[in-house]
Design a protein around this motif. Structure first.
Motif, PDB file in Angstrom:
ATOM      1  N   SER A 126       0.981  -1.034  -0.400  1.00 57.84           N
ATOM      2  CA  SER A 126      -0.215   0.219  -0.031  1.00 57.84           C
ATOM      3  C   SER A 126       0.630   1.053  -0.228  1.00 57.84           C
ATOM      4  O   SER A 126       0.341   1.731  -0.569  1.00 57.84           O
ATOM      5  CB  SER A 126      -1.204  -0.406   0.975  1.00 57.84           C
ATOM      6  OG  SER A 126       0.008  -0.144   2.147  1.00 57.84           O
ATOM      7  N   SER A 127       1.833   1.187   0.749  1.00 62.02           N
ATOM      8  CA  SER A 127       2.685   2.103   0.908  1.00 62.02           C
ATOM      9  C   SER A 127       3.358   2.752  -0.687  1.00 62.02           C
ATOM     10  O   SER A 127       3.419   4.092  -0.959  1.00 62.02           O
ATOM     11  CB  SER A 127       3.821   2.497   2.215  1.00 62.02           C
ATOM     12  OG  SER A 127       4.668   1.044   1.641  1.00 62.02           O
TER      13      SER A 127
ATOM     14  N   THR B 142       0.421   3.453  -2.910  1.00 59.37           N
ATOM     15  CA  THR B 142       0.153   4.729  -3.172  1.00 59.37           C
ATOM     16  C   THR B 142       1.160   5.649  -3.920  1.00 59.37           C
ATOM     17  O   THR B 142       0.714   7.122  -4.182  1.00 59.37           O
ATOM     18  CB  THR B 142      -0.153   5.513  -1.301  1.00 59.37           C
ATOM     19  OG1 THR B 142      -0.996   4.496  -1.224  1.00 59.37           O
ATOM     20  CG2 THR B 142      -0.748   6.740  -1.990  1.00 59.37           C
TER      21      THR B 142
ATOM     22  N   VAL C 190       0.584   5.867  -7.426  1.00 60.44           N
ATOM     23  CA  VAL C 190      -0.381   5.973  -8.253  1.00 60.44           C
ATOM     24  C   VAL C 190      -0.567   7.749  -8.156  1.00 60.44           C
ATOM     25  O   VAL C 190      -1.305   8.535  -8.781  1.00 60.44           O
ATOM     26  CB  VAL C 190      -1.682   5.927  -7.250  1.00 60.44           C
ATOM     27  CG1 VAL C 190      -2.435   7.074  -7.399  1.00 60.44           C
ATOM     28  CG2 VAL C 190      -1.505   4.171  -7.331  1.00 60.44           C
ATOM     29  N   THR C 191       0.093   8.347  -6.403  1.00 64.59           N
ATOM     30  CA  THR C 191       0.123   9.790  -6.575  1.00 64.59           C
ATOM     31  C   THR C 191       1.624  10.317  -7.316  1.00 64.59           C
ATOM     32  O   THR C 191       1.787  11.657  -7.283  1.00 64.59           O
ATOM     33  CB  THR C 191       0.332  10.020  -5.286  1.00 64.59           C
ATOM     34  OG1 THR C 191       1.889   9.485  -4.414  1.00 64.59           O
ATOM     35  CG2 THR C 191      -0.676  10.042  -4.292  1.00 64.59           C
TER      36      THR C 191
ATOM     37  N   GLY D  13      -6.136   3.287 -10.335  1.00 69.70           N
ATOM     38  CA  GLY D  13      -5.757   5.084  -9.140  1.00 69.70           C
ATOM     39  C   GLY D  13      -5.688   3.936  -7.713  1.00 69.70           C
ATOM     40  O   GLY D  13      -5.594   2.670  -7.265  1.00 69.70           O
ATOM     41  N   SER D  14      -6.237   4.300  -6.443  1.00 69.39           N
ATOM     42  CA  SER D  14      -6.247   3.735  -5.908  1.00 69.39           C
ATOM     43  C   SER D  14      -6.927   3.159  -5.031  1.00 69.39           C
ATOM     44  O   SER D  14      -6.843   2.458  -4.585  1.00 69.39           O
ATOM     45  CB  SER D  14      -7.111   5.314  -4.787  1.00 69.39           C
ATOM     46  OG  SER D  14      -8.854   5.272  -5.718  1.00 69.39           O
ATOM     47  N   LEU D  15      -8.413   2.622  -5.653  1.00 64.19           N
ATOM     48  CA  LEU D  15      -9.103   1.176  -5.778  1.00 64.19           C
ATOM     49  C   LEU D  15      -8.277   0.200  -6.382  1.00 64.19           C
ATOM     50  O   LEU D  15      -8.135  -1.060  -5.794  1.00 64.19           O
ATOM     51  CB  LEU D  15     -10.142   1.261  -6.504  1.00 64.19           C
ATOM     52  CG  LEU D  15     -11.363  -0.029  -6.614  1.00 64.19           C
ATOM     53  CD1 LEU D  15     -11.721  -0.200  -5.074  1.00 64.19           C
ATOM     54  CD2 LEU D  15     -12.253   0.016  -7.489  1.00 64.19           C
ATOM     55  N   GLU D  16      -7.042   0.607  -6.564  1.00 72.91           N
ATOM     56  CA  GLU D  16      -6.177  -0.514  -7.344  1.00 72.91           C
ATOM     57  C   GLU D  16      -4.857  -0.718  -6.471  1.00 72.91           C
ATOM     58  O   GLU D  16      -4.474  -1.656  -6.108  1.00 72.91           O
ATOM     59  CB  GLU D  16      -5.562  -0.723  -8.416  1.00 72.91           C
ATOM     60  CG  GLU D  16      -6.469  -0.493  -9.649  1.00 72.91           C
ATOM     61  CD  GLU D  16      -7.154  -2.197  -9.748  1.00 72.91           C
ATOM     62  OE1 GLU D  16      -6.053  -3.446  -9.493  1.00 72.91           O
ATOM     63  OE2 GLU D  16      -8.063  -1.936 -10.928  1.00 72.91           O
ATOM     64  N   VAL D  17      -4.964  -0.278  -4.991  1.00 71.60           N
ATOM     65  CA  VAL D  17      -4.300   0.407  -3.954  1.00 71.60           C
ATOM     66  C   VAL D  17      -4.069  -1.372  -3.300  1.00 71.60           C
ATOM     67  O   VAL D  17      -3.665  -2.060  -2.426  1.00 71.60           O
ATOM     68  CB  VAL D  17      -3.926   1.353  -3.100  1.00 71.60           C
ATOM     69  CG1 VAL D  17      -2.866   0.632  -1.698  1.00 71.60           C
ATOM     70  CG2 VAL D  17      -3.300   1.925  -4.488  1.00 71.60           C
TER      71      VAL D  17
END
Length: 246
Positions: A106-107, A110, A113-114, A214-218
């Protein structure tokens, strides 16, 4: 075919990871930060689970030794062997794969993604080396200490369980711990934990680094990373047991 490509990408990732860090001071700070995030913050859950599982193993063993002919020191012996051979090095690593693996994916995901990873590349920084290598060093060098802690607290938990429940005598339990002690089994457990620590650091990093979307894929990537890390730990455990104990 997809799995073959994934393995190839994983190997390529490792080649980029194991390059010389560009700035030693920044790299050292990153290593100590990862030791705190991935190791020190996991001590509590490891200690809690190990202590009570050791007690459960001792109680279950005592309840199943109803025949008076069977010596009671087998309770301590069984608890010791269970904690050293499998629980401390395999079960604890499976737990850490869920806790630490999801955090790593996740880290890094993220950051992908960002577009923070893209920014690192633009600045000429080897992002894989900067993000993944400190995690590998932190887990590989710190997790064997967690395994030793799990062994100790598990055996202690079994002893306290006997004192509290009165199912077996303290001297029988201690005699079982001392019976047929083999330091090579501790070495076997530490070798396994080192290999598993490497898997816990690299597989989730792979899923996070190569994340698309996007964030959903995280969240989805974190789930996949944990599942595949646990699968690889179980498979690797089988082969390591064959090689080291046979």
């Amino acid at each position: 075919m997809t799995y073959i490509k994934s393995v190839g990408a994983y190997v390529i990732m490792l080649k980029s990871v194991f390059r010389r860090p560009q700035k030693a001071k920044i790299f050292k700070d990153a290593v100590f930060r990862e030791i705190d995030d991935l190791g020190v913050k996991s001590v509590g859950i490891v200690a809690f689970i190990s202590f009570f599982i050791g007690g459960v193993v001792a109680i279950q063993t005592a309840l199943n030794l109803e025949d008076p002919i069977i010596p009671k020191d087998l309770i301590g012996f069984a608890t010791k062997r269970s904690m050293i051979l499998e629980f401390s090095s395999t079960f604890i690593m499976v737990i850490l794969a869920g806790k630490v693996g999801s955090y790593i994916t996740s880290s890094i995901g993220t950051m992908r993604v960002t577009e923070q990873i893209d920014a690192l590349e633009v600045m000429g920084i080897n992002s894989l080396n900067y993000l993944v290598l400190p995690k590998i060093i932190a887990t590989v060098f710190f997790y064997p200490f967690l395994v030793l802690l799990a062994m100790t607290l598990g055996i202690l938990g079994g002893w306290i369980a006997g004192v509290v429940t009165g199912l077996f005598e303290q001297y029988d339990y201690i005699a079982g711990i001392r019976m047929d002690f083999k330091p090579s089994l501790i070495s076997y457990s530490l070798i396994k934990s080192t290999v598993f620590a490497f898997l816990i650091a690299t597989i989730p990093s792979y899923f996070g680094y190569y994340l698309k979307g996007g964030s959903l894929e995280v969240g989805r990537a974190s789930t996949k990373a944990v599942v595949w890390t646990i699968v690889m730990i179980i498979i690797t455990n089988y082969f390591l047991t064959q090689m080291l104990l046979s």
